[in-house]
Write an enzyme that holds these catalytic residues in place. Sequence first.
Site, short mmCIF file in Angstrom:
data_model
loop_
_atom_site.label_atom_id
_atom_site.label_comp_id
_atom_site.label_asym_id
_atom_site.label_seq_id
_atom_site.Cartn_x
_atom_site.Cartn_y
_atom_site.Cartn_z
N LYS A 1 0.91 -1.07 -0.04
CA LYS A 1 0.07 0.12 -0.10
C LYS A 1 0.93 1.08 0.08
O LYS A 1 0.33 2.34 -0.22
CB LYS A 1 -0.87 0.13 1.20
CG LYS A 1 -0.23 0.27 2.75
CD LYS A 1 -1.35 0.12 3.53
CE LYS A 1 -1.01 0.28 5.16
NZ LYS A 1 -0.39 1.79 5.29
N ASP A 2 1.99 1.18 0.26
CA ASP A 2 3.10 2.23 0.18
C ASP A 2 3.67 2.28 -1.26
O ASP A 2 4.53 3.33 -1.42
CB ASP A 2 4.27 2.17 1.09
CG ASP A 2 3.59 2.37 2.62
OD1 ASP A 2 2.79 2.79 2.67
OD2 ASP A 2 4.69 1.86 3.50
N ARG B 1 -7.98 8.34 3.54
CA ARG B 1 -9.28 7.33 3.48
C ARG B 1 -9.84 6.99 4.97
O ARG B 1 -10.95 6.91 5.03
CB ARG B 1 -8.50 6.17 2.85
CG ARG B 1 -9.46 4.93 3.01
CD ARG B 1 -8.51 3.55 2.41
NE ARG B 1 -7.69 3.19 3.44
CZ ARG B 1 -7.88 2.53 4.68
NH1 ARG B 1 -8.96 1.97 4.91
NH2 ARG B 1 -6.83 2.41 5.67
N ARG B 2 -8.99 6.81 5.84
CA ARG B 2 -9.33 6.65 7.22
C ARG B 2 -10.14 7.71 7.70
O ARG B 2 -10.97 7.46 8.47
CB ARG B 2 -8.21 6.18 8.20
CG ARG B 2 -7.64 4.95 7.80
CD ARG B 2 -6.43 4.47 8.74
NE ARG B 2 -6.00 3.03 8.44
CZ ARG B 2 -4.70 2.63 8.34
NH1 ARG B 2 -3.77 3.60 9.06
NH2 ARG B 2 -4.16 1.72 8.15
N ARG C 1 1.71 10.80 12.32
CA ARG C 1 2.65 10.35 11.50
C ARG C 1 3.92 9.51 12.23
O ARG C 1 3.82 9.73 13.43
CB ARG C 1 3.46 11.40 10.81
CG ARG C 1 2.71 12.18 9.66
CD ARG C 1 2.50 11.52 8.43
NE ARG C 1 3.93 10.72 8.18
CZ ARG C 1 4.64 11.29 7.46
NH1 ARG C 1 4.78 12.49 7.04
NH2 ARG C 1 5.61 10.68 6.98
N ARG D 1 3.75 5.76 16.58
CA ARG D 1 2.27 5.88 16.82
C ARG D 1 1.54 5.42 18.03
O ARG D 1 0.84 6.22 18.52
CB ARG D 1 1.65 5.47 15.35
CG ARG D 1 1.94 6.02 14.19
CD ARG D 1 1.32 5.66 12.89
NE ARG D 1 1.96 6.22 11.65
CZ ARG D 1 1.19 6.35 10.57
NH1 ARG D 1 -0.10 5.93 10.52
NH2 ARG D 1 1.70 6.77 9.73
N CYS E 1 -1.11 7.29 -3.85
CA CYS E 1 -1.35 6.61 -2.76
C CYS E 1 -2.08 7.27 -1.67
O CYS E 1 -2.29 6.55 -0.74
CB CYS E 1 0.09 5.89 -2.22
SG CYS E 1 0.97 4.88 -3.35
#
Length: 310
Positions: A77-78, A125-126, A143, A149, A236
């Site tokens: 996904k990156d 998206r989230r 980030r 995180r 992305c």
Amino acid sequence: MVIATRESRLALWQAEHVKALLEARLGWQVALLGMTTLGDQILDRSLSKVGGKGLFVKELETALLDGRADIAVHSLKDVPMDLPEGFALACVLEREDPRDALVSNDFSSLAELPSGAVVGTSSLRRLVLLKSLRPDLRIEPLRGNLDTRLRKLDEGHYQAIVLAAAGLKRLGLSSRIRQAFEPEQMLPAAGQGALGIEVRADRRDLLAALAPLAHQPTWLAVTAERTVSRAMGGSCSMPLAAFIRAPQSAQMRLEAAWGEPGADGQGVAGQPLVRADHSASVTNFAEAEALGERVAASLRAGGAVWAANS
């Protein structure tokens, strides 16, 4: 054989996982080349404002180009939808849990969060999916690598954060997951939970040697998902979800959702998401891409437009 990898704990786990596969299945001797990418260094701005998630792979590709490394391992996904000229995806491994996960020290589910609770994520998206479920929440940027995180959550900066379940599980942190969002609640990102191995396109020896590691159902599914992203603009960092559930047969159903963050970065309360889904028989990459194109066309017909550069 040298693997280029980011130096975060999760990235190193992923590289070690591929190293073990290469040594056990192919009998290779493998070393790791740890690198810090630009995406790891820029932590004060959202990825959508500084070049997208491709910032996590550029330095690794440079190492492939100049011969310091033979392959690079990425969280798919990156990886940008279109690889730079001269590079190729050699294979995609079997997918881990693709869902998003709520992590909190005080609340066991999204429904339990009080109105106005601060939830951390830097994913557009989230953000739009969370706001569609709970428009009363306050979404704040988050980030850093996975450990950073979690530390920010534990220090009290957020009442909850949303992370990929795959990363937590790979690092043995499943106990931190308070709620795993089913796709009906929060549709995953294209390629989420899958690992890809990148090589120079002229390394035909590696393309052939790595082929047995590929998990074809996963590769076809993420190809369809990533095609939606490519057709919608190639970033992305778009507010886009695209996901195929349990691709165990040729018949695949691709679902996608698109939302728009508000001018304040908080989304627009009550703004409906644009959703689309299509099913098709997918037995090769061309069919996977065709399915992705159909879903992207439906999103655009429903009003989804990527205006990141406007």
